[in-house]
Write an enzyme that holds these catalytic residues in place. Structure first.
Site, mmCIF file in Angstrom:
data_model
loop_
_atom_site.group_PDB
_atom_site.id
_atom_site.type_symbol
_atom_site.label_atom_id
_atom_site.label_comp_id
_atom_site.label_asym_id
_atom_site.label_seq_id
_atom_site.Cartn_x
_atom_site.Cartn_y
_atom_site.Cartn_z
ATOM 1 N N ILE A 1 0.825 -1.206 0.000
ATOM 2 C CA ILE A 1 0.000 0.000 0.000
ATOM 3 C C ILE A 1 0.862 1.261 0.000
ATOM 4 C CG2 ILE A 1 -0.181 0.357 2.510
ATOM 5 C CD1 ILE A 1 -3.201 0.836 2.071
ATOM 6 N N SER A 2 2.117 1.143 0.386
ATOM 7 C CA SER A 2 2.994 2.302 0.552
ATOM 8 C C SER A 2 3.746 2.646 -0.737
ATOM 9 C CB SER A 2 4.027 2.038 1.656
ATOM 10 O OG SER A 2 5.044 3.019 1.625
#
Length: 217
Positions: free
Chosen positions: A11-12
């Site tokens: 997600i980063s």
């Protein structure tokens, strides 16, 4: 040879850029890497913090900085259709693609990151796209199994115990290096920069008692 542990959550965007940048940043160093998928949301919950995308002005800055960093580094990147999204299927797929007792290899992690960040803005959590990625990776273990869920929980809890508070984080010799911009520090450490041995590392982190913030009424 030093052994590095690369803690990440797909997600980063910073983790995605650090992953792509890692080989070039550490060129000429002697090292091996263990890629450890963890749940970023679990870290945030543990320290009582919101994610960057949950604070509107911080979200705007984060993605402007990410777009600039990708441009500067020459790394193609497109933000997925929805962000934040639920990364659990991807994290479990990463663990399921690893042999029992092991961690996913770089090729697996690359495919997962690129599924999110190099897909022309497609939905990273689309069931159809997730199914296609699972078919491509062909994991030897079931991503939905309790074994895999436990792998992810254990990895996230172990990271918290080490002091990991964000992603990406690289751990080497018990030292934690957080963020895309920490790659230069990692390279310096691997090359034997004396700064790390003469007490500066420990001194910089020494607590300085100060004002305690209180809730406003």
């Amino acid at each position: 040879m030093k052994h590095l542990r690369f803690y990440f959550d797909p997600i980063s965007p910073y983790a995605a850029l650090a992953f792509e940048r890692l080989p070039e940043a550490l060129a000429g160093c002697s090292y091996s890497v263990e890629y450890r998928p963890i749940l970023f949301a679990a870290l945030l919950h543990a320290v009582g913090q919101k994610g960057p995308a949950e604070i509107e002005h911080k979200r705007q800055w984060t993605f402007r900085q990410i777009a600039w960093s990708a441009h500067k580094l020459g790394i193609p990147m497109q933000v997925p259709a929805q962000h934040p999204f639920n990364p659990l299927p991807l994290l479990r797929l990463a663990w399921a693609s690893a042999p029992a007792g092991g961690t996913p290899n770089r090729l697996t992690v690359e495919k997962i990151f690129r599924h999110v960040w190099r897909a022309q803005g497609a939905d990273a959590a689309s069931p159809e796209r997730l199914a296609a990625l699972a078919q491509e990776l062909n994991p030897p273990r079931d991503p939905a199994s309790e074994e895999i869920k436990e792998n992810l929980r254990d990895a996230s809890e172990q990271a918290l115990k080490l002091g990991v508070f964000g992603v990406p984080t690289i751990e080497v010799d018990g030292k934690l290096f957080w963020g895309l911009d920490a790659l230069e520090m990692v390279a310096a450490y691997l090359r034997g920069d004396p700064w790390f041995e003469q007490g500066d590392w420990e001194a910089a982190a020494r607590a300085r008692p100060g004002v305690v913030r209180r809730a406003m009424h």
